[in-house]
Each structure stands twice: as structure tokens, then as C-alpha cells.
Design an enzyme around this catalytic site. Structure first.
Site, mmCIF file in Angstrom:
data_model
loop_
_atom_site.group_PDB
_atom_site.id
_atom_site.type_symbol
_atom_site.label_atom_id
_atom_site.label_comp_id
_atom_site.label_asym_id
_atom_site.label_seq_id
_atom_site.Cartn_x
_atom_site.Cartn_y
_atom_site.Cartn_z
ATOM 1 C CD GLU A 126 -2.515 1.243 2.731
ATOM 2 O OE1 GLU A 126 -3.534 1.944 2.824
ATOM 3 O OE2 GLU A 126 -2.060 0.569 3.681
ATOM 4 C CE LYS B 20 -7.495 1.681 4.144
ATOM 5 N NZ LYS B 20 -6.134 2.025 4.627
ATOM 6 C CB CYS C 118 -4.462 -1.206 4.639
ATOM 7 S SG CYS C 118 -3.444 -1.292 6.138
#
Length: 298
Positions: A48, A121, A158
Site C-alpha cells: 500500500e 478504500k 489495508c
């Protein structure tokens, strides 16, 4: 009559320590992707926000200058060229500027260099050392499955990896392999807190619950960022891994070394097992409305 040969795909996770010089990190990512390709990988995951240090340790307005638009992004374009040259699929993590919004995003590059689209995200953390809500809007793309040359894949980012709903949503859309680029390590507020085993077990559960392989890539190294309250340091613990469809770890990196992990899976064989196991057949979505509430009340 003999059964037809399975559809075998080799996947890779790379991990490395980032400097805060974009050109150095992009060059490191390319070098490791080439190494993964030499080992037979067809889909390669980079960690990431690999273009620089994990800047979310601080709330600094000048760090918004690190964001770039999706279209015409030089790192994405370079990875498109590399993907086409090597005939590999590359999910590319980047800090996206979209007019007045900002996102923690991944562009999915197919093996011919085509940009298949964007995932932003969805779950944004906000704790000591991981102050992402200062920088990133909540993603608005929804969870996706991308049909690449070699497999249909799902990519979360993540903090998404802690939410089983994310993995299940991608699997329901046909994702055959799940990928999670990550930046996680020590906790600045508590030096005794080490989440690495918890982190791995949660994602192993996603693989096993959905009967799909899973690839997680994390950075290594010690990064210190000047914050509004002084210096903050995180030691990133690596432990990038590849899990098989029952959650078993088949490849695991350590917490200090640059590594390239590669594992091969027979996706047709896994598909047959998944269908026979009945995890999607026996779902009861009409009973899951409680997931739309905060407190479990109907």
C-alpha cells in the site's frame, strides 16, 4: 475420459522498505515485479502507498501535495508499460486526488497494460500513527471483482482486511483470489502492542470462509515522520504472505527482509471444492439485515 487440465495461476506478494523518494520506490517496485515474473508469477501485488513513507502518521496539510489524479498518473502509466512488457497483472496503490476529494486507491492493470478500473478504500482508520481520515474520503466505488487475463480478482486495501463483509462481497461477485496491499506495523502509543499474528489470522479466515487464495503485501522498515506534535515512528513488520483456500499459509515473509513470495494455485480445482462445500449455496441473506445496524437491534 480424463479430466481437463486445471487453470493454474501463480501469484506473488512483494515487500520492501520505502524511502521518501518516489523515484527510488517505484524503481524498487519494478525490480521486484521483474523478479516475481522470473519466478513465474502472473499477478503481482505491491504494498500500500509504496511511492513514499507512510505519511498518515501526521496530520500535515503539505502532505496533500503527494496526491495525484488517477488519469495521467505517471506511476500507473509506468506500471501499465511494465505489465504489458511482462504480461503480468499489477494492482497499483496510490494517493488519489479527485477534484476536491482524496482517496486511498488501487488501479488494476491487466496483463496487456489495460487499466481495468479503480477501487477506492472503503474503511478508513483513524488512530495514533494511522490518521488516514485526515487525508482520505471514504471510498465510493463499492467492492469490486475485476476480470483479468488470468483470474477474476478482488482487491481490498489495508484496513478493509479487518472486515469480513469486504472479502465476502468480492467473493460473491466472482473473485477467485483476494489481494490486500497493506501498511501496518508498530503502534506509536503502545510499544508492547504487536498485531501481526492477529492481522494474519483475520485474513486467513477470509480465505477459508470464502474458499479462495489470498495475497497480502506489507512494507518493512522503520519510518519517522515529523508531526504536529513532534516525531512519530512506526516499525513496519512485513510478514507478507500468501494463503491457500482453506486459510493455510503457503508462503510467508519475515519482518525485516525484502522478499518476493510466489505460489501457484489451480483455480478450477478450488472452484469445484468451493461449490461442493456449499458456503454460497447455504447462505441466508434474508437473515443478515442486522448487518445494516450499529447496535444489533432490528
Amino acid at each position: 475420459m480424463a479430466a481437463p487440465a486445471g487453470r493454474k495461476v501463480a501469484v506473488a506478494a512483494v515487500q520492501f522498505a520505502c524511502t521518501d523518494v518516489e523515484a527510488e520506490n517505484v524503481a524498487a517496485a519494478e525490480r521486484l515485479i521483474r523478479e516475481a515474473h522470473k519466478k513465474g508469477a502472473k499477478i503481482v501485488l505491491i504494498q500500500e502507498l509504496f511511492e513514499g513513507h507512510y505519511f498518515c502518521q501526521a496530520q500535515r496539510m503539505d502532505f496533500f501535495r503527494r496526491a495525484k489524479p488517477y488519469k495521467g498518473n505517471p506511476t500507473i502509466m509506468r506500471m501499465q508499460q511494465l505489465a504489458k512488457e511482462l504480461e503480468v497483472v499489477i494492482p497499483v496503490s496510490f494517493f488519489e486526488e479527485a477534484n476536491n476529494a482524496h482517496y486511498n486507491s488501487v488501479a488494476i492493470i491487466d496483463a496487456d497494460g489495460t487499466d481495468l478500473g479503480l477501487y477506492r478504500k472503503s474503511h478508513i482508520p483513524d488512530g495514533p500513527g494511522y490518521q488516514e481520515k485526515f487525508y482520505f474520503n471514504p471510498g465510493d466505488t463499492g467492492f469490486k471483482a475485476f476480470k483479468t487475463k488470468y483470474a477474476t480478482i478482488g482487491v481490498g486495501i489495508c484496513w478493509d482486511q479487518w472486515f469480513p463483509e469486504c472479502a465476502r462481497a468480492m467473493a460473491l461477485q466472482g473473485a477467485e483470489i483476494l489481494f490486500y496491499p497493506t501498511a501496518i506495523g508498530s503502534e506509536p502509543q503502545d510499544g508492547n502492542l504487536d498485531s501481526r499474528e492477529h492481522w494474519k489470522r483475520v485474513m486467513q479466515g477470509h480465505a477459508g470462509a470464502n474458499l479462495v487464495p489470498l495475497v497480502a503485501s506489507n512494507r518493512i522498515g522503520r519510518e519517522t515522520v515529523e508531526t504536529e506534535h513532534g516525531k512519530s515512528t512506526i516499525t513496519f513488520y512485513g510478514n507478507s504472505f500468501i494463503a491457500g483456500p482453506t486459510g493455510e499459509i503457503v508462503k510467508l515473509a519475515n519482518d525485516k527482509d525484502e522478499e518476493v513470495l510466489v505460489a501457484e494455485f489451480d483455480l478450477d480445482e478450488i472452484k469445484s471444492t468451493r461449490h461442493g462445500w456449499g458456503i454460497f449455496r447455504d447462505r441466508r441473506p434474508e437473515l443478515y439485515k442486522v448487518l445494516l445496524t450499529l447496535d444489533g437491534e432490528k
